[in-house]
Design a protein around this motif. Structure first.
Motif, short mmCIF file in Angstrom:
data_model
loop_
_atom_site.label_atom_id
_atom_site.label_comp_id
_atom_site.label_asym_id
_atom_site.label_seq_id
_atom_site.Cartn_x
_atom_site.Cartn_y
_atom_site.Cartn_z
N HIS A 61 0.75 -1.19 -0.05
CA HIS A 61 0.16 -0.03 -0.02
C HIS A 61 0.80 1.40 -0.10
O HIS A 61 0.44 2.37 -0.40
CB HIS A 61 -0.76 -0.13 1.18
N GLU A 115 -3.42 5.49 -7.50
CA GLU A 115 -4.58 5.74 -6.66
C GLU A 115 -5.92 5.93 -7.66
O GLU A 115 -6.98 5.67 -7.09
CB GLU A 115 -4.25 7.50 -6.24
N LYS A 123 -7.22 2.60 -7.51
CA LYS A 123 -7.79 2.19 -6.26
C LYS A 123 -9.13 2.81 -6.16
O LYS A 123 -10.10 2.35 -5.64
CB LYS A 123 -6.83 2.93 -5.17
N TYR A 170 -5.51 -2.47 -8.61
CA TYR A 170 -5.78 -2.30 -7.20
C TYR A 170 -6.25 -3.48 -6.50
O TYR A 170 -7.69 -4.07 -7.02
CB TYR A 170 -6.17 -1.20 -6.48
N LYS A 178 -8.12 -5.00 -3.35
CA LYS A 178 -8.69 -4.51 -2.40
C LYS A 178 -8.43 -5.30 -1.20
O LYS A 178 -8.20 -4.84 0.01
CB LYS A 178 -10.23 -4.00 -2.41
N ASN A 206 -4.94 -5.14 -0.05
CA ASN A 206 -4.43 -3.68 0.06
C ASN A 206 -3.28 -3.41 -0.60
O ASN A 206 -2.06 -2.82 0.08
CB ASN A 206 -4.31 -3.05 1.51
N TYR A 217 -1.03 -3.30 -4.67
CA TYR A 217 -1.17 -3.08 -6.17
C TYR A 217 -0.34 -4.01 -7.15
O TYR A 217 0.85 -4.50 -6.80
CB TYR A 217 -0.61 -1.55 -6.43
#
Length: 569
Positions: free
Chosen positions: A424, A461, A464, A489, A491, A494, A496
């Motif tokens: 993250h 970002e 995400k 991303y 989830k 958390n 990438y």
């Protein structure tokens, strides 16, 4: 209809119920666990242990309500563990609440327990049995009938307190219906088993009774002044460890040595010893649940601790014992019949077991991890379950995890694209050889470090926030190559993932193709121009010849026309 039922949408393939089931009476098929009713002994461990609440107990309240509507009096037999569940000594308040629900009478099952103990004592006085297993536990009976048929002859041919009390009530009160209420699941099976006596119509659990009372808005208040008590108060010891033994005078045991065993694994250990002929002249009080009935499945699910409840169960007179129930003054014979109900499941040969193990990459004993993650104690037991149709071959987590990791490693190792996993904070967690080459870095120096090429990159970002892959083109600082970058991303973790494809070659080929296309067009135009010139020259030549021909023909025509005009009439 099964007593333990499954909510398939909640089952998450964790195999915990199989792992916890002491006798492996759970099959796993089509991605779901399923109770094998003909093998299950209704100990309730799977219900209690399921982390997803995928298993639940059949609720018979509606069936009891229908029973109350038949017009015949319905009597309730309340298990002696009521003092532990309700934390009260006032049986009258329980009786009053049940009568508000429509029950005609309410008595303690302990009245029947006194009769069962009397018959146990008479059986031991006769001394005709090698060993005697005395139990009020339906799960013990189910375990012996289904898994230890050799010991059926050791079961005391005496009805349980529940069934004995039902007989007493029917003999005393006439044409009635009987409902048992207690902390046990297996009593539901006993109530439906004709070999058990067929004298109890239905069995409810304490918890289902509480829900029913709550739905009706009934609470414990004023006691029922007409409630009647127990004559042999020691019979209330039945739900405690050693409770049966405590109800029988010492001199009645005769040649039999008293033993008490509680908890399913201790029961299994004892029954194995009895089957192997290691015991003789013993009277065994057996209970599947540790802590006996005070540790029953409903008690456990209700957060009750059997060791803390034992002191509540005494032989002291309770307030309603001033008058005995008529059933407590009666005596009858309470015979019980048992049967060999062992399932004749086929057993695989050694060759069959080896073939199944080979399907999950286990060719030698050393490869059999016996980790138990599938729910079975070892790999061979799991292979036998696969052969018997109880288990799925895909339940071997280490094998399929290793296979998935190998496939993942192969993809990472040989992918022509760079693959990088970031945490993250955008620190590298893993990268493949293509990424090392593309970004001129080494894996050893890059783990838990950022990559300068991605400084200030906003696509992380964006991925995400949108929850969708973000695809963009960029140029690498190191070699000015054009690349296509895909940012994802994840989830759940958390983190990438970045996939980077070098498209410089593609772009060069596109440029070459564009040049080739332009050159082809230019060449084609030149050909067209040249052809047009040739066509025009040909057309010009053809035009002159045609004109000359036309003139000659016209002159000929005119000549011919003139000759025709000079012909004499």
């Amino acid at each position: 209809m099964s007593i333990i039922e499954l909510n398939p949408t909640n089952c998450q393939n964790c195999y915990k119920c199989i792992r916890e089931c002491p006798i492996k009476a759970i099959a796993f098929k089509d991605g779901r666990a399923k109770i094998i009713d003909k093998e299950c002994i209704l100990c309730g461990i799977c219900v209690q242990s399921c982390p997803q609440n995928a298993k639940y107990i059949r609720n018979d309240v509606d069936a009891v309500k229908a029973l109350l509507q038949t017009g015949k009096p319905v009597y309730a037999s309340i298990a002696p563990s009521w003092q532990g569940w309700y934390d009260t000594d006032e049986f009258g308040v329980i009786s009053a609440a049940l009568k508000k629900l429509g029950f005609a009478g309410v008595e303690e099952t302990a009245i029947g327990a006194a009769e069962t103990s009397r018959e146990y004592a008479e059986l031991m006085e006769k001394g005709s049995m090698k060993n005697i297993i005395g139990t009020a536990c339906s799960s013990v009976v189910m375990l012996i009938e289904r898994k230890y048929p050799e010991l059926v002859k050791a079961l005391s041919p005496v009805s349980s307190p529940m069934m004995a009390h039902a007989r007493l009530m029917r003999e005393t009160y006439g044409d009635i219906k009987v409902v048992f209420i207690g902390p046990c699941l297996s009593k539901k099976d006993e109530a439906a088993d004709p070999l058990a006596g067929g004298l109890v119509n239905l069995a409810l659990t304490f918890s289902s009774l509480d829900r029913w009372l709550g739905e009706e808005g009934i609470t414990f208040g004023t006691a029922d002044n007409s409630v009647l008590g127990v004559k042999n108060r020691k019979a209330r010891f039945y739900p405690k460890r050693g409770g049966i033994l405590a109800t029988i005078p010492a001199e009645k045991f005769g040649k039999y040595r008293p033993m008490a065993v509680d908890g399913i694994f201790r029961c299994i250990e004892l029954f194995d010893a009895m089957k192997n002929g290691e015991l003789e002249n013993v009277f065994v009080e057996a209970n599947i649940c540790a802590g006996s009935c005070l540790g029953g499945p409903i008690m456990r699910m209700g957060g009750k601790r059997s060791m803390l409840l034992e002191d509540r169960i005494t032989d002291h007179a309770l307030s309603h014992d001033v008058r005995y129930a008529p059933t407590a003054e009666s005596q009858f014979s309470h015979p019980r019949v048992f049967a060999n109900r062992a399932d004749k499941t086929p057993m695989p040969s050694e060759e069959d077991i080896k073939k199944i193990l080979a399907r999950i990459g286990k060719y030698t004993p050393e490869q059999e991890l016996n980790c138990g993650s599938c729910g079975y104690p070892n790999c061979r037991a799991k292979a036998i379950a696969v052969y018997q149709g109880k288990a799925d071959i895909n339940m071997c987590l280490p094998f399929f995890r290793a296979r998935a990791e190998n496939m993942s490693n192969m993809v990472m190792e040989h992918s022509p694209n760079a693959i990088i996993a970031f945490d993250h904070d955008l620190l590298v967690q893993e990268l493949n050889p293509t990424a090392e080459e593309m970004f001129c870095i080494s894996a050893a120096d890059s783990i838990n470090m950022p990559i300068s090429e991605f400084y200030g990159e906003t696509a992380f970002e964006d991925a995400k926030r949108s929850g969708k892959p973000v695809i963009k083109k960029a140029r690498l600082f190191s070699n000015n190559h054009s690349v296509e970058e895909t940012f994802i991303y994840i989830k759940e973790h958390n983190m990438y993932l970045a996939f980077v494809k070098d498209i410089s070659g593609d772009e060069k080929r596109q440029e070459e193709l564009a040049e080739l296309r332009a050159h082809t067009i230019d060449t084609a135009q030149q050909v067209i121009d040249k052809q047009m010139r040739v066509a025009q020259e040909i057309a010009s030549l053809l035009g002159e010849t045609t004109a000359e021909t036309k003139v000659a023909l016209t002159n000929l025509k005119r000549s011919m026309s003139g000759e025709a005009g000079n012909t004499p009439r």
